[in-house]
Design a protein around this motif. Structure first.
Motif, PDB file in Angstrom:
ATOM      1  N   LYS A 114       0.880  -1.371  -0.140  1.00  0.00           N
ATOM      2  CA  LYS A 114      -0.181   0.152   0.027  1.00  0.00           C
ATOM      3  C   LYS A 114       1.356   1.590  -0.542  1.00  0.00           C
ATOM      4  O   LYS A 114       0.548   1.803  -0.844  1.00  0.00           O
ATOM      5  N   ALA A 115       1.966   1.688   0.854  1.00  0.00           N
ATOM      6  CA  ALA A 115       2.811   2.605   0.601  1.00  0.00           C
ATOM      7  C   ALA A 115       3.471   2.578  -0.180  1.00  0.00           C
ATOM      8  O   ALA A 115       3.617   3.595  -0.598  1.00  0.00           O
ATOM      9  N   ILE A 116       3.777   1.389  -0.703  1.00  0.00           N
ATOM     10  CA  ILE A 116       4.944   1.589  -2.330  1.00  0.00           C
ATOM     11  C   ILE A 116       3.738   2.286  -3.574  1.00  0.00           C
ATOM     12  O   ILE A 116       4.386   3.329  -4.105  1.00  0.00           O
ATOM     13  N   PHE A 117       2.672   1.799  -3.787  1.00  0.00           N
ATOM     14  CA  PHE A 117       1.580   2.334  -4.231  1.00  0.00           C
ATOM     15  C   PHE A 117       1.340   3.466  -4.476  1.00  0.00           C
ATOM     16  O   PHE A 117       1.145   4.600  -4.871  1.00  0.00           O
ATOM     17  N   HIS A 118       1.221   3.889  -2.887  1.00  0.00           N
ATOM     18  CA  HIS A 118       1.031   5.715  -2.224  1.00  0.00           C
ATOM     19  C   HIS A 118       1.498   6.464  -3.005  1.00  0.00           C
ATOM     20  O   HIS A 118       1.729   6.884  -3.761  1.00  0.00           O
ATOM     21  N   VAL A 119       2.921   5.923  -2.739  1.00  0.00           N
ATOM     22  CA  VAL A 119       3.993   6.734  -2.944  1.00  0.00           C
ATOM     23  C   VAL A 119       4.362   6.788  -4.737  1.00  0.00           C
ATOM     24  O   VAL A 119       4.549   8.046  -5.053  1.00  0.00           O
ATOM     25  N   ILE A 120       4.444   5.798  -5.180  1.00  0.00           N
ATOM     26  CA  ILE A 120       4.420   6.683  -6.627  1.00  0.00           C
ATOM     27  C   ILE A 120       3.566   7.150  -7.386  1.00  0.00           C
ATOM     28  O   ILE A 120       3.770   7.379  -8.043  1.00  0.00           O
ATOM     29  N   ASN A 121       2.571   7.039  -6.625  1.00  0.00           N
ATOM     30  CA  ASN A 121       1.290   7.879  -7.314  1.00  0.00           C
ATOM     31  C   ASN A 121       1.483   9.255  -6.363  1.00  0.00           C
ATOM     32  O   ASN A 121       0.271  10.376  -6.800  1.00  0.00           O
ATOM     33  N   GLY A 122       2.219   9.843  -5.827  1.00  0.00           N
ATOM     34  CA  GLY A 122       2.429  11.163  -6.151  1.00  0.00           C
ATOM     35  C   GLY A 122       2.323  11.245  -3.617  1.00  0.00           C
ATOM     36  O   GLY A 122       2.425  12.514  -3.342  1.00  0.00           O
ATOM     37  N   GLU A 123       1.639  10.284  -2.981  1.00  0.00           N
ATOM     38  CA  GLU A 123       1.150  11.260  -2.307  1.00  0.00           C
ATOM     39  C   GLU A 123       2.220  10.356  -0.817  1.00  0.00           C
ATOM     40  O   GLU A 123       3.395   9.817  -1.477  1.00  0.00           O
ATOM     41  N   THR A 124       2.483  10.728   0.167  1.00  0.00           N
ATOM     42  CA  THR A 124       3.191  10.208   1.020  1.00  0.00           C
ATOM     43  C   THR A 124       3.184   9.674   1.780  1.00  0.00           C
ATOM     44  O   THR A 124       1.121   9.490   3.047  1.00  0.00           O
ATOM     45  N   TYR A 125       3.114   8.357   2.369  1.00  0.00           N
ATOM     46  CA  TYR A 125       2.706   7.510   3.430  1.00  0.00           C
ATOM     47  C   TYR A 125       3.628   7.342   4.622  1.00  0.00           C
ATOM     48  O   TYR A 125       5.197   6.823   4.798  1.00  0.00           O
ATOM     49  N   ILE A 126       3.202   7.838   5.754  1.00  0.00           N
ATOM     50  CA  ILE A 126       3.896   7.528   7.086  1.00  0.00           C
ATOM     51  C   ILE A 126       2.832   6.646   8.221  1.00  0.00           C
ATOM     52  O   ILE A 126       1.794   6.544   7.940  1.00  0.00           O
ATOM     53  N   GLN A 127       3.780   5.395   8.472  1.00  0.00           N
ATOM     54  CA  GLN A 127       3.477   4.530   9.340  1.00  0.00           C
ATOM     55  C   GLN A 127       2.250   4.720  10.542  1.00  0.00           C
ATOM     56  O   GLN A 127       2.416   5.791  11.365  1.00  0.00           O
TER      57      GLN A 127
END
Length: 214
Positions: A114-127
């Protein structure tokens, strides 16, 4: 089309385990691995991932140092810190440098993907579990910055010097002002940063990275 990922971790079993978990469903492809910071930088000269999964604790340049170097180089790929460290200071440092994601190793593979695809889409993913503390720390830091902005240039100089252990007389000599003037500055400093003694003032200076210039 699968996401192209590079894994950087000094434990080969961790790298192998992550590779197997990520590639299980075919939507992620691990295109490279490195066991330390220098090896990582070398690998990235010839291999360009979409996402770099980066551990913090590594020999020959740690993850935060690698992150800093890569951000200076304005790399196009995204970087996720994947670590055992749940201390907020590590997350704050990563955020300051410019992280795309920060995830704990205790997370399951679905959250990592989920984190990987979030950041690929330009979003930030924090625990998710660390977000409330991160927010409160950011608010606290903003409040501390307001206090620092209240200090004059001379007061900042005095604060830095008293924080590294100089006495009033020594501060006066270094800044070429009287000991009485130093005392007045210290009184004003204490009031502005809301502390009552030199130790508290020194802690304030250290926390806010004011004395690393000395």
């Amino acid at each position: 089309m699968s996401a192209k990922v590079v894994i950087v971790d000094d434990h080969s079993m961790v790298r192998e385990g992550l590779k197997q978990l990520l590639e299980l469903e075919g939507d992620v492809q691990v295109i490279g691995e490195a066991s330390d910071g220098l090896e990582c930088l070398k690998l990235l000269e010839t291999t360009v991932p979409q996402v770099l999964l980066l551990d913090i604790n590594m020999p020959n340049m740690n993850g935060l140092e690698v992150l800093e170097r890569l951000k200076e180089e304005n790399v196009d790929f995204k970087i996720i810190i994947l670590t055992v460290h749940d201390e907020i200071e590590f997350l704050l440092k990563a955020v300051d440098i410019g992280i795309n994601g920060y995830l704990l190793k205790e997370s399951d593979s679905s959250e990592l993907k989920k984190a990987i695809f979030h950041v690929i889409n330009g979003e930030t993913y924090i625990q998710p579990s660390m977000i409330p503390l991160l927010n409160s720390k950011m608010v606290q830091r903003d409040h501390e910055k307001v206090k620092i902005d209240l200090l004059t240039k001379r007061e900042l100089e005095v604060l830095k010097l008293l924080s590294v252990g100089l006495y009033n007389k020594e501060i006066g000599k270094k800044l070429e002002i009287s000991e009485r003037t130093v005392k007045n500055h210290i009184s004003s400093i204490f009031k502005k940063i809301e502390v009552t003694d030199r130790t508290q003032a020194a802690v304030f200076a250290i926390k806010n990275n004011l004395i690393n210039v000395f």
